[in-house]
Design an enzyme around this catalytic site. Structure first.
Site, short mmCIF file in Angstrom:
data_model
loop_
_atom_site.label_atom_id
_atom_site.label_comp_id
_atom_site.label_asym_id
_atom_site.label_seq_id
_atom_site.Cartn_x
_atom_site.Cartn_y
_atom_site.Cartn_z
N HIS A 76 0.83 -1.22 0.00
CA HIS A 76 0.00 0.00 0.00
C HIS A 76 0.86 1.26 0.00
O HIS A 76 0.51 2.27 0.61
CB HIS A 76 -0.94 0.03 1.21
CG HIS A 76 -1.95 -1.08 1.22
ND1 HIS A 76 -3.20 -0.97 0.71
CD2 HIS A 76 -1.87 -2.36 1.69
CE1 HIS A 76 -3.87 -2.11 0.87
NE2 HIS A 76 -3.08 -2.96 1.45
N ASN A 149 -10.31 -2.81 2.69
CA ASN A 149 -10.02 -2.81 1.26
C ASN A 149 -11.31 -2.57 0.47
O ASN A 149 -12.40 -2.59 1.04
CB ASN A 149 -9.45 -4.17 0.84
CG ASN A 149 -7.97 -4.32 1.18
OD1 ASN A 149 -7.27 -3.34 1.40
ND2 ASN A 149 -7.50 -5.55 1.23
FE1 HDE Z 1 -2.39 -4.81 5.53
N1 HDE Z 1 -0.56 -4.01 5.96
N2 HDE Z 1 -1.72 -6.62 6.14
N3 HDE Z 1 -4.14 -5.69 4.98
N4 HDE Z 1 -3.05 -3.06 4.89
C1 HDE Z 1 -0.21 -2.73 5.76
O1 HDE Z 1 0.96 -1.40 7.31
C2 HDE Z 1 -0.59 -6.83 6.87
C3 HDE Z 1 -4.49 -6.99 5.15
C4 HDE Z 1 -4.32 -2.75 4.50
O2 HDE Z 1 -3.16 3.50 3.99
C5 HDE Z 1 1.14 -2.40 6.34
O3 HDE Z 1 1.28 0.81 7.59
C6 HDE Z 1 -0.51 -8.19 7.28
C7 HDE Z 1 -5.90 -7.17 4.97
C8 HDE Z 1 -4.40 -1.36 4.12
O4 HDE Z 1 -1.51 3.32 5.41
C9 HDE Z 1 1.56 -3.70 7.02
C10 HDE Z 1 -1.63 -8.80 6.77
C11 HDE Z 1 -6.40 -5.93 4.70
C12 HDE Z 1 -3.13 -0.85 4.33
C13 HDE Z 1 0.40 -4.61 6.69
C14 HDE Z 1 -2.38 -7.80 6.07
C15 HDE Z 1 -5.29 -5.01 4.71
C16 HDE Z 1 -2.31 -1.93 4.81
C17 HDE Z 1 2.10 -1.80 5.38
C18 HDE Z 1 -2.05 -10.26 6.89
C19 HDE Z 1 -7.85 -5.55 4.42
C20 HDE Z 1 -2.66 0.57 4.04
C21 HDE Z 1 2.26 -0.35 5.79
C22 HDE Z 1 -1.96 -10.79 8.20
C23 HDE Z 1 -8.74 -5.81 5.54
C24 HDE Z 1 -2.93 1.50 5.19
C25 HDE Z 1 1.47 -0.21 6.96
C26 HDE Z 1 -2.50 2.89 4.85
C27 HDE Z 1 -0.96 -1.78 5.16
C28 HDE Z 1 0.37 -5.87 7.12
C29 HDE Z 1 -3.59 -8.09 5.37
C30 HDE Z 1 -5.47 -3.62 4.43
C31 HDE Z 1 2.90 -4.26 6.63
C32 HDE Z 1 0.63 -8.80 8.09
C33 HDE Z 1 -6.68 -8.49 5.10
C34 HDE Z 1 -5.61 -0.63 3.60
O5 HDE Z 1 1.66 -3.56 8.40
#
Ligand code: HDE
Length: 705
Positions: A76, A149
């Site tokens: 993202h 999302n």
């Molecule tokens: Fe994320 N995800 N994600 N994700 N995600 C990040 O956090 C992560 C997941 C989502 O505009 C990171 O600040 C793991 C689902 C959005 O700043 C990180 C897992 C959904 C955003 C991270 C998931 C999301 C992130 C990268 C599986 C929808 C952007 C930078 C266990 C419900 C937020 C940050 C923004 C961002 C980890 C799965 C949505 C690395 C470990 C499911 C919208 O922390």
């Protein structure tokens, strides 16, 4: 008296001091507030001599510059943000004690960031991808981050697989290609070996992966959460955001071209709509169900690859979100905003979704390296409006100055402050647990295909054709034949017609046999078709506000007609622009000039929602001689967008080579050809056609693949 009075008076030549603080303007200073006399020249031992180490002004400026970048988000990375507010329609105290859902008179401020997942911060907005939809509610009982999302399901069921998924999707490590897309071998290799991803892949291959605007996409919390009311009663909940403007997408062919013409298409659209006062708005809806109901479902609500069909649990509207202010500074706000799935407030709780568990850890962890330490909550965009009192101290970049000598609890020296709040504070729902500690999954998680089939069955023929094309495009880019075949074998479990069409599109002589099922006899799904899953289920409120409309002009144009169209569209909130071959004025046949605002070269048809061609013989002739103008019409037609032509303009449109009727032989409601005299009826018809957004009937039924 100075040792050398001749030299102390030296001033740089006045021509080099571009701007000096002569009339009380704000003076340039160093970061410690020392006023700077000269920002053009470093300090030297003579005008032709070496620069001096003592030049603290130069050194501070360069040092700060050297450290201007912070690591981009691992996923993202590319995003756009906006401020706004949330207000509930009523009190939902029966469901939750969350303070932002108690009182319709209370507005809760919020910050939203929309993003693409795979591409880097400088990638194009129009890559085929999931979009992030993250909302930070600054509630008076703490920040609640709903980090969702635009697609309601995810690729994997357990956080353990997340690094693998992302490594497969990101540019391949040996040569860093492709930059922002999933059309490459490693992604599809992983997907084809991960059947749980089938459902989300259907969504990503649909036009949901190519939104027309951030303002025109849904948002989903994805996981099942809990709501807990003041009596301690809990129900499961799924969060839904529904755009008032409706759900709309661009065509894949458009997306490819927009990436060249304006890679900031979504960012610009959001910014301009807010600047114009056309504030984007979404309705928050909740699907609420009990633990007992969840047990009876054919799928597991802890499985993030599954939706709860709306036919099973309807969506209850609870409030609205309005985005009404652009950030003042991209870095300070949009880049430094730190969303954390762990940020919840009293009245909301996690479920045991194993994917959510990993997220609760990951987000805080990643901010520590991205924002340089554990004090990122003090950065203004992250700071809660609720008061913060605790005994956490120090660390990199600490801003707060805690008073006194007590930084521990229990204490008597500070009168016991800050006190624990007991049941008034956040308390986890005491869900009873009696199971063995295992590495494993519940059985229903193994049904990987029923809901992918439900999604496919719920699409219109046009949507199905676009999904087939998307698979064909992506898999044509995959070099390893076995990977292509495995994907087709995987989607063979979704629908025969899908696998057959994709196999044909890839030139396969035979359709590979479907992959073996992980669950011999999947439970019978409750619904076979869910109309809410079609993109066309939410056409919007019929407004043409913010729609971009090109009015093609050339010398000899009928300015009266052009101005009437321009004014009529503007009055309804659309953004009408005179588009010509080059900037400057065109002379109208009526004698008054028209100012060309943008050119066909810099703003091709893919950047507009519709096109109008006013009358005027000479203008129509001039446009007819321009390749760009004919392309404009043909592109608008191919992408199923409305075309209005008046008087001589209609000859130009007809000669550009667009079919006069739909493939069915019926009249095309998006192709509006009128005489000059019919201007009054032309405008309302055009407005109605724009409000329909796309005229997909131009694609054959069934559309060719
Ligand atoms: Fe994320 N995800 N994600 N994700 N995600 C990040 O956090 C992560 C997941 C989502 O505009 C990171 O600040 C793991 C689902 C959005 O700043 C990180 C897992 C959904 C955003 C991270 C998931 C999301 C992130 C990268 C599986 C929808 C952007 C930078 C266990 C419900 C937020 C940050 C923004 C961002 C980890 C799965 C949505 C690395 C470990 C499911 C919208 O922390």
């Amino acid at each position: 008296m100075p040792n050398n009075p001749r030299k102390t008076a030296t001033q740089p030549p006045s021509g080099e001091l571009h701007q000096t603080a002569s009339s009380g303007g704000v003076a340039l200073t160093t970061n410690t507030g020392t006023v700077v006399s000269d920002d053009q020249n470093s300090l030297k031992a003579g005008p032709r001599g070496p620069a001096l180490l003592e030049d603290f002004v130069l050194r501070e400026k360069i040092t700060h510059f050297d450290h201007e970048r912070i690591p981009e988000r691992i996923v993202h990375a590319r995003g756009s943000g906006a401020h706004g507010y949330f207000e509930p329609y009523a009190s939902f105290a029966n469901l939750t004690r969350a303070s932002f859902l108690q009182d319709p008179a209370k507005r809760t401020p919020l910050f939203v960031r929309f993003s693409t997942v795979v591409g880097p911060a400088g990638a194009t907005d129009l890559a085929r991808d999931v979009r992030g939809f993250a909302v930070k509610f600054y509630t008076d009982e703490g920040n609640f981050d709903l980090v969702g999302n635009n697609i309601p399901v995810f690729f994997i069921q357990d956080a353990m697989k997340f690094p693998d998924l992302i490594h497969a999707a990101k540019p391949e490590p040996h040569f860093q290609m492709p930059q922002a897309g999933t059309a490459h071998d490693t992604f599809w290799d992983f997907i084809s070996l991960t059947p749980e991803s089938t459902h989300v892949i259907m969504w990503v291959m649909s036009d949901r992966g190519l939104p027309r605007s951030f303002r025109m996409m849904q948002g989903f919390g994805v996981h099942t959460f809990r709501l807990v009311n003041a009596a301690g009663e809990s129900r499961f909940v799924k969060f839904h955001w529904s755009p008032v403007a409706g759900t709309h997408s661009v065509d894949w062919d458009e997306a490819l071209k927009i990436s060249g013409a304006d890679p900031d298409f979504h960012r610009r659209d959001l910014w301009e709509a807010i600047e114009a006062g056309a504030y984007p708005e979404w309705e928050l809806g909740l699907q609420i169900f009990t633990d007992e109901e969840a047990k009876g479902f054919s799928f597991d609500v802890l499985d993030a690859t599954k939706i709860v069909p709306e036919e099973l649990v309807p969506v209850t509207p609870v409030g609205r979100m309005v985005l009404n202010r652009n950030p003042d500074n991209f870095f300070a706000e949009t880049e430094q905003v730190a969303f954390c799935a762990a940020h919840i407030v009293p009245g909301i709780d996690f479920s045991n979704d194993p994917l959510l568990a990993g997220r609760i850890h990951s987000y805080i962890d990643t901010q520590i390296s991205r924002l340089g330490g554990p004090n990122f909550h003090e950065i203004p965009v992250n700071a809660p409006v609720a008061q913060v009192h605790n005994n956490q101290r120090d660390g990199m970049h600490r801003q707060a100055i805690p008073r006194g000598r007590v930084a521990y609890e229990p204490n008597s020296l500070a009168g016991g402050c800050p006190f624990q709040a007991g049941m008034k504070g956040f308390t986890s729902f005491p869900e009873p647990l009696h199971e063995d500690k295992v590495r494993g999954k519940p059985e229903k998680f193994a049904d990987h295909y029923s809901q992918a089939t439900l999604f496919w069955n719920s699409q219109t023929p046009v949507e199905k054709a676009h999904i087939i094309r998307a698979f064909r495009f992506e898999l044509t880019k995959v070099q390893v034949r076995a990977v292509r075949e495995r994907v087709v074998a995987m989607i063979g479990n979704v629908a025969d017609e899908l696998a057959e069409a994709v196999a044909a599109g890839l030139g396969m002589d035979e359709v590979p046999r479907p992959l073996p099922l992980a669950l011999g006899e999947p439970p019978q799904p409750e619904v076979d078709v869910s109309s809410a899953l079609s993109l066309f289920a939410r056409p919007g409120n019929g407004s043409i506000r913010t729609r971009q409309v090109a009015i093609l002009v050339a010398d000899g144009v009928d300015s009266a007609g052009a101005k009437t169209i321009h004014a009529g569209l503007t009055e309804r909130g659309a953004v009408a622009r005179y588009v010509g071959a080059r900037l400057g004025r065109v002379q109208s046949k009526n004698g008054d000039p028209l100012e060309v605002e943008v050119t066909m070269e810099t703003m091709p048809s893919v950047l507009f929602d519709a096109v109008a061609v006013p009358g005027g013989d000479a203008a129509a002739k001039a446009l007819g001689g321009l390749g760009h103008a004919a392309e404009f019409i043909v592109g608008t037609y191919r992408h199923c967008k409305p075309i209005l032509a008046l008087g001589a303009g209609r000859h130009f449109v007809e000669n550009a080579g667009v079919p006069a009727t739909l493939p069915s032989g019926e009249p095309d409601p998006g192709l509006l050809l009128f005489d000059d005299a019919q201007l009054n009826s032309a405008l309302p018809a055009f407005v109605e056609a724009i409000a329909k957004h796309r005229h997909n009937a131009r694609e054959m039924d069934p559309p060719p693949v």
